[in-house]
Design a protein around this motif. Sequence first.
Motif, PDB file in Angstrom:
ATOM      1  N   ARG A 187     -51.786  40.317  21.754  1.00 49.43           N
ATOM      2  CA  ARG A 187     -51.535  40.707  20.357  1.00 49.43           C
ATOM      3  C   ARG A 187     -52.811  40.819  19.520  1.00 49.43           C
ATOM      4  O   ARG A 187     -53.626  41.665  19.796  1.00 49.43           O
ATOM      5  CB  ARG A 187     -50.535  39.747  19.704  1.00 49.43           C
ATOM      6  CG  ARG A 187     -49.111  40.026  20.145  1.00 49.43           C
ATOM      7  CD  ARG A 187     -48.123  39.430  19.158  1.00 49.43           C
ATOM      8  NE  ARG A 187     -46.749  39.620  19.630  1.00 49.43           N
ATOM      9  CZ  ARG A 187     -45.722  38.900  19.213  1.00 49.43           C
ATOM     10  NH1 ARG A 187     -45.902  37.924  18.334  1.00 49.43           N
ATOM     11  NH2 ARG A 187     -44.514  39.138  19.672  1.00 49.43           N
ATOM     12  N   PHE A 220     -35.913  37.887  22.919  1.00 45.47           N
ATOM     13  CA  PHE A 220     -35.537  37.496  21.558  1.00 45.47           C
ATOM     14  C   PHE A 220     -34.545  38.531  21.028  1.00 45.47           C
ATOM     15  O   PHE A 220     -34.883  39.687  20.818  1.00 45.47           O
ATOM     16  CB  PHE A 220     -36.757  37.449  20.633  1.00 45.47           C
ATOM     17  CG  PHE A 220     -36.409  37.101  19.196  1.00 45.47           C
ATOM     18  CD1 PHE A 220     -36.464  35.795  18.745  1.00 45.47           C
ATOM     19  CD2 PHE A 220     -36.009  38.088  18.297  1.00 45.47           C
ATOM     20  CE1 PHE A 220     -36.141  35.477  17.423  1.00 45.47           C
ATOM     21  CE2 PHE A 220     -35.676  37.778  16.986  1.00 45.47           C
ATOM     22  CZ  PHE A 220     -35.737  36.471  16.551  1.00 45.47           C
ATOM     23  N   ASN A 226     -42.691  33.221  15.277  1.00 44.12           N
ATOM     24  CA  ASN A 226     -41.645  33.726  14.383  1.00 44.12           C
ATOM     25  C   ASN A 226     -40.245  33.530  14.960  1.00 44.12           C
ATOM     26  O   ASN A 226     -39.290  33.318  14.217  1.00 44.12           O
ATOM     27  CB  ASN A 226     -41.898  35.194  14.038  1.00 44.12           C
ATOM     28  CG  ASN A 226     -40.947  35.685  12.974  1.00 44.12           C
ATOM     29  OD1 ASN A 226     -40.603  34.944  12.050  1.00 44.12           O
ATOM     30  ND2 ASN A 226     -40.478  36.908  13.100  1.00 44.12           N
ATOM     31  N   ALA A 227     -40.128  33.611  16.282  1.00 40.15           N
ATOM     32  CA  ALA A 227     -38.815  33.338  16.891  1.00 40.15           C
ATOM     33  C   ALA A 227     -38.382  31.929  16.480  1.00 40.15           C
ATOM     34  O   ALA A 227     -37.217  31.698  16.116  1.00 40.15           O
ATOM     35  CB  ALA A 227     -38.902  33.461  18.406  1.00 40.15           C
ATOM     36  N   GLY A 240     -40.349  40.152  10.814  1.00 42.37           N
ATOM     37  CA  GLY A 240     -41.032  40.475  12.075  1.00 42.37           C
ATOM     38  C   GLY A 240     -42.528  40.507  11.873  1.00 42.37           C
ATOM     39  O   GLY A 240     -43.176  39.472  11.771  1.00 42.37           O
ATOM     40  N   ASP A 257     -35.843  38.396   7.973  1.00 46.12           N
ATOM     41  CA  ASP A 257     -36.786  38.268   9.081  1.00 46.12           C
ATOM     42  C   ASP A 257     -37.594  39.553   9.114  1.00 46.12           C
ATOM     43  O   ASP A 257     -37.104  40.592   9.536  1.00 46.12           O
ATOM     44  CB  ASP A 257     -36.041  38.056  10.407  1.00 46.12           C
ATOM     45  CG  ASP A 257     -37.001  38.087  11.589  1.00 46.12           C
ATOM     46  OD1 ASP A 257     -38.219  37.900  11.377  1.00 46.12           O
ATOM     47  OD2 ASP A 257     -36.530  38.298  12.727  1.00 46.12           O
ATOM     48  N   LYS A 306     -48.930  39.358  14.487  1.00 40.92           N
ATOM     49  CA  LYS A 306     -48.659  40.798  14.513  1.00 40.92           C
ATOM     50  C   LYS A 306     -49.554  41.465  13.454  1.00 40.92           C
ATOM     51  O   LYS A 306     -50.761  41.384  13.560  1.00 40.92           O
ATOM     52  CB  LYS A 306     -47.173  41.051  14.290  1.00 40.92           C
ATOM     53  CG  LYS A 306     -46.310  40.642  15.506  1.00 40.92           C
ATOM     54  CD  LYS A 306     -44.854  41.014  15.300  1.00 40.92           C
ATOM     55  CE  LYS A 306     -43.989  40.626  16.476  1.00 40.92           C
ATOM     56  NZ  LYS A 306     -42.547  40.777  16.144  1.00 40.92           N
ATOM     57  N   SER A 314     -44.423  36.907  11.665  1.00 40.27           N
ATOM     58  CA  SER A 314     -45.341  36.440  12.717  1.00 40.27           C
ATOM     59  C   SER A 314     -46.760  36.289  12.190  1.00 40.27           C
ATOM     60  O   SER A 314     -47.198  37.050  11.340  1.00 40.27           O
ATOM     61  CB  SER A 314     -45.408  37.454  13.862  1.00 40.27           C
ATOM     62  OG  SER A 314     -44.264  37.402  14.646  1.00 40.27           O
ATOM     63  N   ILE A 322     -36.210  42.117  20.444  1.00 40.42           N
ATOM     64  CA  ILE A 322     -37.652  42.313  20.303  1.00 40.42           C
ATOM     65  C   ILE A 322     -38.333  42.486  21.652  1.00 40.42           C
ATOM     66  O   ILE A 322     -39.422  43.014  21.745  1.00 40.42           O
ATOM     67  CB  ILE A 322     -38.290  41.101  19.572  1.00 40.42           C
ATOM     68  CG1 ILE A 322     -37.585  40.828  18.267  1.00 40.42           C
ATOM     69  CG2 ILE A 322     -39.760  41.290  19.324  1.00 40.42           C
ATOM     70  CD1 ILE A 322     -37.626  41.953  17.284  1.00 40.42           C
ATOM     71  N   HIS A 339     -35.729  42.954  10.087  1.00 39.27           N
ATOM     72  CA  HIS A 339     -36.512  44.182  10.224  1.00 39.27           C
ATOM     73  C   HIS A 339     -36.252  44.760  11.613  1.00 39.27           C
ATOM     74  O   HIS A 339     -36.259  44.032  12.603  1.00 39.27           O
ATOM     75  CB  HIS A 339     -37.991  43.853  10.059  1.00 39.27           C
ATOM     76  CG  HIS A 339     -38.848  45.059   9.892  1.00 39.27           C
ATOM     77  ND1 HIS A 339     -39.259  45.810  10.954  1.00 39.27           N
ATOM     78  CD2 HIS A 339     -39.346  45.645   8.791  1.00 39.27           C
ATOM     79  CE1 HIS A 339     -39.989  46.813  10.507  1.00 39.27           C
ATOM     80  NE2 HIS A 339     -40.054  46.741   9.189  1.00 39.27           N
ATOM     81  N   SER A 383     -38.090  46.480  13.367  1.00 40.52           N
ATOM     82  CA  SER A 383     -39.321  46.349  14.169  1.00 40.52           C
ATOM     83  C   SER A 383     -39.592  47.505  15.109  1.00 40.52           C
ATOM     84  O   SER A 383     -40.242  48.468  14.761  1.00 40.52           O
ATOM     85  CB  SER A 383     -39.307  45.057  14.989  1.00 40.52           C
ATOM     86  OG  SER A 383     -39.334  43.969  14.139  1.00 40.52           O
TER      87      SER A 383
HETATM   88  C1  LIG Z   1     -41.607  39.978  16.697  1.00 41.17           C
HETATM   89  C2  LIG Z   1     -40.375  39.626  15.981  1.00 41.17           C
HETATM   90  C3  LIG Z   1     -39.811  38.350  16.118  1.00 41.17           C
HETATM   91  C4  LIG Z   1     -40.413  37.316  17.020  1.00 41.17           C
HETATM   92  O1  LIG Z   1     -41.674  36.934  16.551  1.00 41.17           O
HETATM   93  P1  LIG Z   1     -42.679  36.122  17.512  1.00 41.17           P
HETATM   94  O2  LIG Z   1     -43.851  35.833  16.648  1.00 41.17           O
HETATM   95  O3  LIG Z   1     -42.963  37.011  18.655  1.00 41.17           O
HETATM   96  O4  LIG Z   1     -41.977  34.891  17.940  1.00 41.17           O
HETATM   97  C5  LIG Z   1     -38.674  38.073  15.428  1.00 41.17           C
HETATM   98  N1  LIG Z   1     -38.091  38.991  14.631  1.00 41.17           N
HETATM   99  C6  LIG Z   1     -38.587  40.235  14.471  1.00 41.17           C
HETATM  100  C7  LIG Z   1     -37.876  41.209  13.597  1.00 41.17           C
HETATM  101  C8  LIG Z   1     -39.758  40.595  15.146  1.00 41.17           C
HETATM  102  O5  LIG Z   1     -40.272  41.818  15.003  1.00 41.17           O
END
Ligand SMILES: *Cc1c(COP(=O)(O)O)cnc(C)c1O
Length: 466
Positions: free
Chosen positions: A96, A183, A152-153, A259, A257, A294, A291, A179, A225, A227
């Motif tokens: 990442r 996830f 973020n998870a 993302g 959320d 990201k 996150s 994702i 989101h 994503s």
């Molecule tokens: C990437 C993402 C997650 C997970 O985030 P991590 O940091 O990879 O754990 C959760 N929700 C959304 C919408 C995402 O894009």
Amino acid sequence: MAINQLKSLPKVDRILDSLMAENGGPPRSVLLKAARTAIEDARRSLVAGEAPSWTGDNLEDSVLERARALVALDMRDNLRRVINGTGVVVHTNLGRSLLPSVVCDHIVNVAGRYSNLEFDLEAGKRGSRFSIVEDLLCELTGAEAAMAVNNNAGAVFLSLMALAKGHEVVVSRGELVEIGGSFRIPDVMASSGAVLKEVGTTNRTHMRDYENAIGEETAMLLKAHTSNFAVVGFTATVSLEEIVGLGKKHDLIVMEDLGSGSLVDLSQYGLAKEPTVMESVAAGADVVTFSGDKMLGGPQAGIIVGKAESVNKIKKHPVARALRIDKLTLAALETTLRLYRDPIKRMEAVPTLRMLTLDPEVIKRKARRLQARIKKLGLENLTAKVKAIDSKVGGGALPLQNLPSFGVAILIEGRTANSVEKAMRKLELPMVGRIEDDVFTLDMRTIADDEIPLAAHAAELVAGKS
Ligand SMILES: *Cc1c(COP(=O)(O)O)cnc(C)c1O
């Protein structure tokens, strides 16, 4: 014939002694394992009636050589640096985001020494690790309260568990995203103990869908989101502002959320408009999660910002401990966030932001430099061509966005794109690229200036083996 050679297979001790004599470094156990494996491989080949593919004239010499190679492989770190020539800036498989250099320095500073991780230096008593980034996060996002967890998870899972366990959470069917790496919003919801209440359809969800779903058991309205995918065509979604209004009316928690969660509106740099964390906070969401690694361009972390009442409940939940952020991550996150205070400097200092907003002309110059270096090698079988290509953002952000870029196509006479790709990937310093129009290509967006000589050397090594 090969079977006859079985008798001349060297003994383990002989190979081990040779390895010990020439290899001061690796532990004896590593040398022993390599010696045994090399002899065993040779035995298996001979029994199968074939000469081992690596056999030279002398069986013992070639077993020894094989053992040496095995030692080298075993002593190499499994997690290694690679060069990213894919052009995907936030490449999940390649780690990442790259940390800014001042961030790396700060990690080193904190890692090898004691720190005030959970010690309040003013008061001289136990402090909280949450306090280290809370003020900065509030300052940058406009939120009342903030905390950071492992990823973020974890942030989504913990927030759902702390705020909606045993109750219903209303989500649009168009936002039930997966994702990758397993996830999925419905699965995370189920494990948190909250009950998913899907509303609307895949392409269209209206205000009345949310309204009709609210009942006695509802605790939360969740917006996620999308994503890594986009719903285009005949679509309708309800804005966060409207959902917040509905939440207020029914006394429900509204969570988003995000993302990727950018702290910079990248549309001012020509990218498509993505919601920023500040906008979600300003819209009045109780909880916003995103996150750290990201679009933010920091370390792996899950950031939770929002109203104090909700965030404090999340902080106090027993599972928060299981998802707590590590001190190295915290050091990295704090320093990254500090860079965000300067709207000009951050675009240069945070590699993710810098690479996302690189001027194509700058990328083209990098491509020309690599091409010139490859040309200078003077290898007849090796050609490098500069060509216009597109890069991707990655990290489940802006899936439809193509970033105009430049690549260097590497052609090696008599070799297929796949064989070049494989050889590049297997180098001591692996070079990961992509295949464009059947040619192995390095997208220069994600290759740093100081990696250009390394990329040229990689081409030299691979072409030299042909
Ligand atoms: C990437 C993402 C997650 C997970 O985030 P991590 O940091 O990879 O754990 C959760 N929700 C959304 C919408 C995402 O894009």
